[in-house]
Motif scaffolding. Structure first.
Motif, short mmCIF file in Angstrom:
data_model
loop_
_atom_site.label_atom_id
_atom_site.label_comp_id
_atom_site.label_asym_id
_atom_site.label_seq_id
_atom_site.Cartn_x
_atom_site.Cartn_y
_atom_site.Cartn_z
N ILE A 295 31.67 64.57 11.76
CA ILE A 295 31.81 65.62 12.77
C ILE A 295 31.61 65.03 14.17
O ILE A 295 32.37 65.33 15.11
CB ILE A 295 30.76 66.74 12.51
CG1 ILE A 295 31.01 67.41 11.16
CG2 ILE A 295 30.74 67.72 13.66
CD1 ILE A 295 31.91 68.61 11.21
N ALA A 296 30.59 64.18 14.30
CA ALA A 296 30.29 63.58 15.61
C ALA A 296 31.47 62.77 16.11
O ALA A 296 31.85 62.85 17.28
CB ALA A 296 29.03 62.73 15.53
N LYS A 297 32.09 61.98 15.20
CA LYS A 297 33.22 61.13 15.60
C LYS A 297 34.40 61.98 16.05
O LYS A 297 35.03 61.69 17.08
CB LYS A 297 33.64 60.22 14.44
CG LYS A 297 32.77 58.97 14.37
CD LYS A 297 33.15 58.13 13.16
CE LYS A 297 31.91 57.49 12.58
NZ LYS A 297 32.04 57.23 11.16
N ARG A 318 24.74 55.15 16.68
CA ARG A 318 24.02 55.07 15.40
C ARG A 318 24.74 56.00 14.44
O ARG A 318 25.06 57.13 14.79
CB ARG A 318 22.58 55.55 15.63
CG ARG A 318 21.66 55.32 14.47
CD ARG A 318 20.26 55.74 14.89
NE ARG A 318 19.30 55.57 13.82
CZ ARG A 318 18.04 55.94 13.91
NH1 ARG A 318 17.60 56.50 15.04
NH2 ARG A 318 17.23 55.76 12.90
N ASP A 319 25.01 55.50 13.23
CA ASP A 319 25.79 56.31 12.30
C ASP A 319 25.25 56.15 10.88
O ASP A 319 25.80 55.43 10.06
CB ASP A 319 27.28 55.90 12.37
CG ASP A 319 28.15 56.81 11.52
OD1 ASP A 319 27.64 57.84 11.03
OD2 ASP A 319 29.35 56.49 11.37
N GLU A 320 24.15 56.81 10.62
CA GLU A 320 23.57 56.77 9.26
C GLU A 320 24.20 57.88 8.41
O GLU A 320 24.70 58.88 8.94
CB GLU A 320 22.05 56.98 9.33
CG GLU A 320 21.36 55.83 10.02
CD GLU A 320 19.85 56.06 10.17
OE1 GLU A 320 19.22 55.27 10.87
OE2 GLU A 320 19.34 57.04 9.59
N ALA A 321 24.16 57.65 7.10
CA ALA A 321 24.70 58.69 6.21
C ALA A 321 23.77 59.89 6.25
O ALA A 321 22.60 59.79 5.91
CB ALA A 321 24.80 58.16 4.78
N VAL A 354 25.88 59.03 21.34
CA VAL A 354 25.68 59.98 20.25
C VAL A 354 25.16 59.22 19.04
O VAL A 354 25.65 58.13 18.72
CB VAL A 354 27.00 60.69 19.88
CG1 VAL A 354 26.77 61.70 18.78
CG2 VAL A 354 27.58 61.36 21.12
N GLY A 355 24.14 59.75 18.38
CA GLY A 355 23.58 59.07 17.21
C GLY A 355 23.33 60.04 16.06
O GLY A 355 22.90 61.17 16.27
N VAL A 356 23.64 59.57 14.85
CA VAL A 356 23.35 60.37 13.65
C VAL A 356 22.36 59.59 12.81
O VAL A 356 22.55 58.40 12.56
CB VAL A 356 24.63 60.64 12.83
CG1 VAL A 356 24.29 61.24 11.48
CG2 VAL A 356 25.56 61.56 13.61
N ILE A 365 20.99 64.81 14.63
CA ILE A 365 22.01 64.27 15.51
C ILE A 365 21.47 64.34 16.93
O ILE A 365 20.82 65.32 17.31
CB ILE A 365 23.35 65.03 15.36
CG1 ILE A 365 24.43 64.40 16.24
CG2 ILE A 365 23.20 66.51 15.69
CD1 ILE A 365 25.82 64.81 15.83
N SER A 366 21.66 63.26 17.69
CA SER A 366 21.11 63.27 19.05
C SER A 366 22.19 62.85 20.05
O SER A 366 23.08 62.07 19.74
CB SER A 366 19.91 62.33 19.14
OG SER A 366 20.33 61.01 18.92
N VAL A 367 22.11 63.46 21.24
CA VAL A 367 23.03 63.14 22.32
C VAL A 367 22.18 62.73 23.53
O VAL A 367 21.38 63.52 24.03
CB VAL A 367 23.92 64.36 22.67
CG1 VAL A 367 24.87 64.00 23.82
CG2 VAL A 367 24.71 64.82 21.46
#
Ligand SMILES: Nc1ncnc2c1ncn2[C@@H]1O[C@H](COP(=O)(O)OP(=O)(O)OP(=O)(O)O)[C@@H](O)[C@H]1O
Ligand SMILES: [Mg+2]
Length: 435
Positions: A295-297, A318-321, A354-356, A365-367
């Motif tokens: 969603i973030a992407k 940051r893109d963790e599952a 943006v980081g997940v 999720i952080s912005v």
């Protein structure tokens, strides 16, 4: 049968009928026993009071058939066993030996017999058992009937009583059905029976929630109308100015202004529509596993043009599952609004990261942006609908963060805004419903 009232009446009537018939049977049996005991007592008393019969037998009276049948027959024997007297001619029941009750037969007819042995004689009193049966049965019948005629009376009483007992239900129904759509005041609870109070209370709570919801809708509508009025009034003014423009440059400038005004208005309408759409949906529908990273992407891809336009370096750091149970469209709207804010309020040359992440089982999720941040005293207020920080020249309607907050509440997430020490804002949404 769904009606409580009918069921109650049916059960009570059935119960009363069974009990009434039982009571009738019992009183029949008791009355018959009493009658038999009484008749026996009569036999015994007659036997002990026939002293007068010691004399010669009286001349047989002419008797009617009926009288003969109902009569007692008295026989007296002397000590020698010779029959001295008999009250009915030709009556030939043999003498019984022992004192007391017994049964004798004339032909096939059974007779109830009481024999009394006295010094010097034996007295025996007999009664046809058929007669006794009739007497006992009619007494018993009378006793039973008096109980049984009460049964229909009890039915009537049951029906009347239940009607009266359930009257408050009708009253509540009537009170509710006479309400107009606009009248959402609580239904009166005072005069109600205790059993109905919880039901009516629950209905009243529902009414209160409904009233709140309607109030909220009304507020929203008037807020929205207000918010739309300003850009529309500006557009109108600009349109009037347009005709007054002198030269080409002036015209261009005014048209540009109008274009921006139109953009503002259509952005506002878009946000309002998003909000109305969001509020109209049922909360529980359409929850699936949603990958926050994807969603973030998507959201970043959609906002890259705006970021490039404004000279902002927008990207994913940051893109963790991390998968949450939620409505994909909700999450997208939430993320869009947060990134949109970061990109808009950060001055040219800044960056938005943006980081997940998923830590301790909590997806988040952080912005993070490098903009001015928000004054600490205004942090709680920026979530209010239509609230905007004063004195900024960036366009907006003040709805974005209120949508974010509402979505987070619905999806069981919490939103935190914090100013960074090095400048800029961190917006974090933490979910509790991981998959
Ligand atoms: N990343 C941010 N940096 C600085 N200020 C922010 C940021 N995000 C929000 N704000 C402040 O909070 C206010 C409310 O934001 P919100 O998103 O609710 O409304 P908006 O951006 O003004 O309008 P909309 O998003 O509905 O078009 C903004 O007007 C802005 O002053
Ligand atoms: Mg916004």
């Amino acid at each position: 049968v769904r009606s409580l009232k009918r069921r109650l009446i049916a059960w009570l009537i059935g119960l009363l009928t069974v009990v009434g018939l039982g009571a009738g049977g019992v009183s029949y049996w008791l009355a018959r026993n009493d009658a038999n005991a009484l008749l026996d007592e009569q036999l015994r008393q007659i036997a002990s009071h026939v002293g007068a019969v010691r004399a010669a037998p009286a001349a047989p009276r002419p008797e009617s058939e009926e009288a003969r049948e109902n009569d007692f027959v008295v026989q007296v024997w002397d000590a020698g066993g010779a029959l001295r007297s008999v009250s009915r001619p030709g009556f030939a029941l043999p003498r019984h030996r022992a004192t007391g009750f017994s049964q004798g037969f004339i032909g096939h007819q059974p007779w109830r017999v009481y024999t009394l042995n006295e010094p010097g004689r034996t007295v025996q009193v007999s009664q046809w058992i058929e007669v006794r049966r009739e007497i006992a049965a009619s007494a018993a019948m009378r006793a039973m009937l008096s109980v049984i005629v009460l049964i229909p009376l009890a039915w009537v009483l049951v029906i009347v009583a239940i009607g009266r007992i359930l009257r408050p239900l009708d009253a509540v129904t009537k009170a509710a059905s006479q309400r107009g759509a606009a009248d959402l005041d609580p239904l009166p609870v005072e005069a109600l029976p205790t059993e109905l109070v919880p039901l009516v209370r629950a209905m009243n709570e529902l009414l209160a929630r409904l009233r709140d919801a309607i109030d909220a809708q009304r507020d929203f509508l008037s807020d929205a109308a207000h918010a739309l009025r300003t850009p529309l009034a500006a557009l109108q003014l600009q349109l009037e100015n347009l005709s007054a423009s002198r030269d080409q440059d002036d015209l261009e400038a005014r048209i540009g202004e109008m274009r921006r005004g139109l953009g503002r208005a259509s952005r506002l309408v878009g946000q309002l529509l998003g909000m109305a759409h969001f509020e109209a949906e049922a909360a529980q529908d359409g929850r699936v596993g949603v990958a926050l990273g994807a969603i973030a992407k998507d959201a970043i891809a959609g906002l890259i043009p705006l970021a490039e336009d404004r000279g902002i370096d927008l990207g994913m750091v940051r893109d963790e599952a991390a998968v949450v149970m939620a409505k994909p469209s909700d999450i997208r709207m939430l993320v869009d609004n947060l990134i949109d804010n970061a990109v808009r309020y950060t001055p040219s040359g800044g960056r938005v990261d943006v980081g997940v992440s998923q830590q301790d089982g909590e997806p988040a999720i952080s912005v993070v942006d490098s903009g001015p941040g928000i004054a600490p005293e205004l942090l709680p207020r920026v979530f209010d609908r239509f609230f905007r920080v004063a004195g900024q020249d960036i366009e907006g309607s003040g709805i974005g963060l209120s949508i974010v907050k509402a979505i987070a509440e619905r999806e069981g997430a919490r939103v935190e805004l914090a100013n960074r020490r090095e400048g800029g804002l961190v917006a974090t949404v933490t979910f509790s419903r991981a998959v």
